[in-house]
Design a protein around this motif. Structure first.
Motif, PDB file in Angstrom:
ATOM      1  N   GLN A  22     -62.042 -57.991  26.364  1.00  0.00           N
ATOM      2  CA  GLN A  22     -62.527 -56.620  26.536  1.00  0.00           C
ATOM      3  C   GLN A  22     -63.542 -56.721  27.503  1.00  0.00           C
ATOM      4  O   GLN A  22     -63.835 -55.664  28.034  1.00  0.00           O
ATOM      5  CB  GLN A  22     -63.273 -56.227  24.907  1.00  0.00           C
ATOM      6  CG  GLN A  22     -62.305 -55.931  23.708  1.00  0.00           C
ATOM      7  CD  GLN A  22     -61.319 -55.060  24.090  1.00  0.00           C
ATOM      8  OE1 GLN A  22     -61.530 -54.045  24.569  1.00  0.00           O
ATOM      9  NE2 GLN A  22     -59.892 -55.520  23.835  1.00  0.00           N
ATOM     10  N   ASN A  28     -57.039 -59.094  20.929  1.00  0.00           N
ATOM     11  CA  ASN A  28     -58.007 -58.082  21.326  1.00  0.00           C
ATOM     12  C   ASN A  28     -59.312 -58.864  21.347  1.00  0.00           C
ATOM     13  O   ASN A  28     -60.344 -58.344  20.758  1.00  0.00           O
ATOM     14  CB  ASN A  28     -58.343 -56.894  20.679  1.00  0.00           C
ATOM     15  CG  ASN A  28     -57.304 -55.715  21.278  1.00  0.00           C
ATOM     16  OD1 ASN A  28     -56.998 -55.650  22.500  1.00  0.00           O
ATOM     17  ND2 ASN A  28     -56.641 -55.060  20.347  1.00  0.00           N
ATOM     18  N   LEU A  74     -52.851 -49.809  26.673  1.00  0.00           N
ATOM     19  CA  LEU A  74     -54.042 -48.958  26.839  1.00  0.00           C
ATOM     20  C   LEU A  74     -53.710 -47.439  27.222  1.00  0.00           C
ATOM     21  O   LEU A  74     -52.893 -47.239  27.919  1.00  0.00           O
ATOM     22  CB  LEU A  74     -55.006 -49.573  27.654  1.00  0.00           C
ATOM     23  CG  LEU A  74     -55.310 -51.206  27.483  1.00  0.00           C
ATOM     24  CD1 LEU A  74     -56.406 -51.663  28.419  1.00  0.00           C
ATOM     25  CD2 LEU A  74     -55.732 -51.427  26.221  1.00  0.00           C
TER      26      LEU A  74
END
Length: 356
Positions: free
Chosen positions: A98, A93, A27
């Protein structure tokens, strides 16, 4: 005639291992200047009671019947108890991932790591979430340092991100490639962080908590001998200057070595007790020390400093790198931006221009 290219095992400083992303999904929302991996006499963590609220909120947010699996997340915890997810293992993902990332980034009850009574500036820890029996639960997973260091004895092939470009080196056949490691030589271990080559073509390198030089055949212990090591003594930066002086950032001090004796510099005199980088400017004979106190310069036996008090345009005193160029300009990079000081002493702030 074939030339020799020396390849050494590059890794991280072990007793306080400095690292980057450890999981495949990376990230970009974290400020990733220097940080250590699960270090500290007191490890980084969280308030247990408050963290249970995250577990409860995740369980109430999803229907987990029939779902199983797990995810590991690399979380960067700073000295003020704020945190940021740096990388994780879920390449799909998933929506649950998330949500976990959002929860961890917004969590306010992190506890920073502490070493020798001092709070670590930034520490990376691993938080694992498992889904089992219709329930999700997260907790810290401590790093097994011995297993981590051992993994570098058999390094993996580098990860290539650009799959379209054909990487080639037409001069590769002109080199004889030799690898030295702790198994085929007297190299103390495979954990090395910095390398410098002096005027005698001796190779100096930091290894774990030690410092060695290499003459082409043997690795020779060359650690400083004027300060008691105590429980831990690390070598963080290394450089060789025009006069063949070796400069080292050891624990809480700057040291130099002239091949005969070591010198320790009083932080109250030179203004710094360490450095992010030590850079030799061969043309001018200056040695740059980049630290939290600005840019410290050593030349002809004298010390000087460039900081925000002297140069107001300097974005921050936390200088990460600096170099003087052929036009006598100094380029300075800080953790908050960069400037260039021209040959007349004028500071120019460098800005990134974005085109749409």
């Amino acid at each position: 005639m074939k030339r020799s290219l020396i390849l050494l095992s590059f890794a991280f400083l072990s007793s306080k291992i400095y690292s980057q992303n450890i999981f495949p999904v990376k990230l970009n929302n974290c400020k990733t200047e220097r940080f250590c991996l699960d270090c500290g006499d007191v490890k980084a963590g969280y308030d247990e009671k408050e963290f249970q609220i995250i577990n409860s909120r995740l369980n109430s947010s999803f229907t987990l019947k029939g779902v199983s699996g797990g995810i590991k997340l690399q979380v960067l915890v700073d000295s003020k108890g704020k945190a940021c997810v740096l990388s994780h293992t879920d390449q799909s993902n998933n929506i649950i991932t998330q949500k976990i990332i959002d929860e961890l980034n917004n969590f306010k009850s992190w506890k920073p790591a502490i070493t020798n009574g001092n709070v670590e500036e930034k520490t990376s820890i691993t938080v694992t979430f498992l889904i089992k029996d219709n329930t999700i639960k997260g907790q810290v997973e401590r790093v097994d340092m011995n297993a981590f260091k051992k993994s570098f004895d058999e390094p993996k092939k580098p990860e290539i991100f650009n799959k379209k470009y054909n990487y080639k080196n037409e001069n590769l056949n002109n080199y004889k490639i030799t690898v030295w490691n702790s198994k085929n030589s007297n190299l103390p271990n495979n954990m090395t962080d910095h390398i410098a080559i002096d005027r005698n073509e001796l190779i100096w390198l930091t290894v774990d908590e030690g410092l060695v030089k290499f003459d082409g055949n043997t690795f020779i212990n060359s650690e400083q001998n004027i300060t008691d090591k105590g429980k831990f003594f690390g070598y963080y930066e290394l450089e060789s200057d025009n006069n063949n002086i070796k400069w080292v950032h050891g624990k809480d001090n700057i040291y130099s070595f002239n091949d005969k004796e070591w010198t320790k510099y009083d932080p109250k005199v030179i203004g710094i007790d360490g450095a992010y980088e030590i850079i030799n400017n061969a043309k001018t004979g200056e040695v740059f020390f980049c630290s939290d106190e600005g840019l410290t310069i050593f030349k002809d036996g004298k010390w000087s400093n460039i900081n925000k008090d002297k140069v107001n345009a300097l974005p921050s005193n936390r200088v990460s790198f600096a170099k003087r160029d052929s036009k006598n300009r100094i380029w300075i990079g800080t953790f908050s931006g960069s400037i260039m000081i021209d040959e007349n002493g004028k500071a120019i702030v460098l800005k990134i221009r974005t085109q749409y």
